[in-house]
Design an enzyme around this catalytic site. Structure first.
Site, short mmCIF file in Angstrom:
data_model
loop_
_atom_site.label_atom_id
_atom_site.label_comp_id
_atom_site.label_asym_id
_atom_site.label_seq_id
_atom_site.Cartn_x
_atom_site.Cartn_y
_atom_site.Cartn_z
N GLU A 1 -3.69 0.28 -8.93
CA GLU A 1 -2.65 1.31 -9.03
C GLU A 1 -1.36 0.59 -9.43
O GLU A 1 -0.91 -0.32 -8.74
CB GLU A 1 -2.51 1.95 -7.63
CG GLU A 1 -2.03 3.37 -7.62
CD GLU A 1 -1.98 3.95 -6.18
OE1 GLU A 1 -1.96 3.18 -5.19
OE2 GLU A 1 -1.95 5.18 -6.07
N ASN B 1 -3.23 5.98 -1.13
CA ASN B 1 -3.13 6.13 0.33
C ASN B 1 -2.57 7.47 0.77
O ASN B 1 -2.79 7.88 1.91
CB ASN B 1 -2.33 4.97 0.91
CG ASN B 1 -3.20 3.73 0.96
OD1 ASN B 1 -4.30 3.76 1.50
ND2 ASN B 1 -2.74 2.65 0.33
N SER C 1 0.82 -1.21 0.00
CA SER C 1 0.00 0.00 0.00
C SER C 1 0.85 1.26 0.00
O SER C 1 0.36 2.34 -0.30
CB SER C 1 -0.84 0.05 1.28
OG SER C 1 -1.64 -1.07 1.40
N HIS D 1 -1.05 -2.62 -7.08
CA HIS D 1 -1.80 -2.32 -5.86
C HIS D 1 -3.31 -2.44 -6.13
O HIS D 1 -3.93 -1.53 -6.67
CB HIS D 1 -1.42 -0.90 -5.39
CG HIS D 1 -2.08 -0.48 -4.12
ND1 HIS D 1 -2.33 0.84 -3.83
CD2 HIS D 1 -2.53 -1.18 -3.06
CE1 HIS D 1 -2.91 0.93 -2.65
NE2 HIS D 1 -3.04 -0.30 -2.17
P1 NAI Z 1 -3.35 -9.41 6.24
O1 NAI Z 1 -2.76 -9.14 7.57
O2 NAI Z 1 -4.82 -9.63 6.13
O3 NAI Z 1 -2.65 -10.71 5.57
C1 NAI Z 1 -1.27 -10.84 5.46
C2 NAI Z 1 -0.95 -12.33 5.28
O4 NAI Z 1 0.44 -12.46 4.97
C3 NAI Z 1 -1.21 -13.16 6.54
O5 NAI Z 1 -2.08 -14.24 6.23
C4 NAI Z 1 0.19 -13.66 6.94
O6 NAI Z 1 0.16 -14.97 7.50
C5 NAI Z 1 0.89 -13.64 5.59
N1 NAI Z 1 2.35 -13.60 5.67
C6 NAI Z 1 3.14 -12.86 6.50
N2 NAI Z 1 4.44 -13.10 6.26
C7 NAI Z 1 4.47 -14.00 5.24
C8 NAI Z 1 5.53 -14.65 4.54
N3 NAI Z 1 6.81 -14.42 4.84
N4 NAI Z 1 5.21 -15.52 3.55
C9 NAI Z 1 3.90 -15.77 3.26
N5 NAI Z 1 2.86 -15.19 3.88
C10 NAI Z 1 3.15 -14.33 4.86
O7 NAI Z 1 -2.88 -8.23 5.31
P2 NAI Z 1 -3.62 -7.59 4.04
O8 NAI Z 1 -4.55 -6.55 4.50
O9 NAI Z 1 -4.09 -8.67 3.13
O10 NAI Z 1 -2.39 -6.82 3.37
C11 NAI Z 1 -1.48 -7.48 2.52
C12 NAI Z 1 -0.78 -6.44 1.67
O11 NAI Z 1 -1.75 -5.76 0.87
C13 NAI Z 1 -0.06 -5.36 2.49
O12 NAI Z 1 1.11 -4.98 1.83
C14 NAI Z 1 -1.10 -4.23 2.51
O13 NAI Z 1 -0.52 -2.97 2.70
C15 NAI Z 1 -1.70 -4.37 1.12
N6 NAI Z 1 -3.04 -3.82 0.92
C16 NAI Z 1 -4.00 -3.94 1.90
C17 NAI Z 1 -5.27 -3.43 1.68
C18 NAI Z 1 -6.38 -3.59 2.69
O14 NAI Z 1 -7.46 -2.99 2.52
N7 NAI Z 1 -6.18 -4.38 3.75
C19 NAI Z 1 -5.62 -2.73 0.43
C20 NAI Z 1 -4.55 -2.74 -0.56
C21 NAI Z 1 -3.31 -3.23 -0.29
#
Ligand code: NAI
Length: 296
Positions: free
Chosen positions: A151, A189, A118, A139
């Site tokens: 994005e 963001n 993000s 993104h």
């Molecule tokens: P989340 O916390 O829901 O999920 C992250 C996942 O990554 C978890 O299941 C975790 O177990 C896994 N993980 C952590 N380290 C890992 C590794 N070394 N190898 C494999 N899996 C691993 O996070 P979310 O919200 O899905 O965010 C993911 C990415 O997307 C971040 O970079 C965030 O900034 C971005 N993002 C999030 C948005 C949102 O609305 N939540 C919107 C757009 C982008």
């Protein structure tokens, strides 16, 4: 492109896997946590069922989509023989640098490495690899199956060919890719997070309650969701990480995260995914009840 890998099966990763698998691509969904993979697949199944109920897809489409997704807890088996890897793991620089270092070693030379970050610098993430021309920001917006925008962020060295391939791929998914440059928070963001942070600051200063702030922004500004509910939906930990990246990146106090947000994340209140944020989700994913700590 035929086969892709998605790293991280959380809020975003399962949505990204869903849209690619629905377009007929083979998707390896990789997460360090088996529980996250199980939860991710359950979310995809629930979202496909919702689409069947709306007659947007058939039960056979659902079967094919799920058939295209394979889950892996092992990165090596998950990323071998892929054309593209999209990293959607936790929004932490050290986590992403380690993943990209591993991906660079494990993936074939042709594989494009994209990140769904993000806010973190694509150029910095690319520096963990020996293929910075093939590293790009892709993104997606939350919820991925519904939101049109992707994005597309070019790092300092990202090649024209890779950018064109990823723009074309996003269009094939039915999305609208929009190219932006690599500065903290990019465009989405950089504009959204100061608004969410200001809404939290408004609550922190006692100007109004949770529902009142959200109502003003929903009914007054025609936002589909109030900023506090949206923060719960994104994940308060994700919001905090993004604000910290912008605060560090610009050295400008206007991006300093509100102390209330910091406290809530430290207390484990992360929004929908933890069952509590500004609203209470212990009984349902709908923001029907304000969290007890904000009711008088
Ligand atoms: P989340 O916390 O829901 O999920 C992250 C996942 O990554 C978890 O299941 C975790 O177990 C896994 N993980 C952590 N380290 C890992 C590794 N070394 N190898 C494999 N899996 C691993 O996070 P979310 O919200 O899905 O965010 C993911 C990415 O997307 C971040 O970079 C965030 O900034 C971005 N993002 C999030 C948005 C949102 O609305 N939540 C919107 C757009 C982008």
């Amino acid at each position: 492109m035929n086969t892709i890998a998605v790293i991280g099966a959380g809020t975003m990763g399962n949505g990204i896997a869903h849209v690619f698998a629905q377009k007929g691509l083979k998707v390896n969904l990789v997460d360090v946590s088996q529980a996250a993979l199980d939860q991710g697949l359950a979310t995809i199944t629930k979202n496909l069922d919702r689409m069947i109920a709306k007659e947007a897809i058939t039960p056979n489409d659902k079967k094919e989509c799920l058939h295209n997704i394979t889950c892996h807890t092992n990165m090596t088996s998950g990323v071998s023989q892929t054309d593209l890897v999209i990293e959607a793991a936790t929004e932490k620089l050290d986590v992403k640098l380690e993943i990209f270092k591993q991906l660079d070693k494990l993936c074939e030379a042709k594989t494009i490495l994209a990140t769904n970050t993000s806010s973190i610098s694509i150029t910095q993430i690319a520096s963990a690899t020996n293929r910075p021309k093939q590293v790009i920001g892709m993104h997606f917006m939350n919820p991925v199956p519904i939101m049109k925008l992707v994005e597309i962020i070019r790092g300092y060295d990202t090649s024209d060919e890779v950018t064109a391939a990823i723009m074309g791929l996003a269009k094939k998914l039915g999305k609208t890719p929009t190219e932006v440059n690599d500065y903290p928070g990019f465009v989405a963001n950089r504009i959204l997070m100061p608004m969410i942070n200001e809404a939290i600051e408004t609550l922190y200063n006692g100007v109004a309650g949770v529902e009142e702030i959200d109502t003003v922004m929903k009914l007054g500004m025609a936002h589909p969701m109030g900023p506090l509910q949206l923060a719960d939906f994104i994940g308060l930990d994700v919001c905090l990480s993004i604000l910290n990246v912008m605060y560090d990146g610009f050295k400008n106090p206007k991006y300093a995260p509100c102390p209330l947000l910091v406290n809530m994340v430290m207390a484990g209140k992360k929004g929908i995914k933890s069952g509590e944020g500004f609203y209470d989700y212990s009984k349902s994913r709908k923001a029907e009840k304000v969290s007890a700590q904000f009711t008088s």
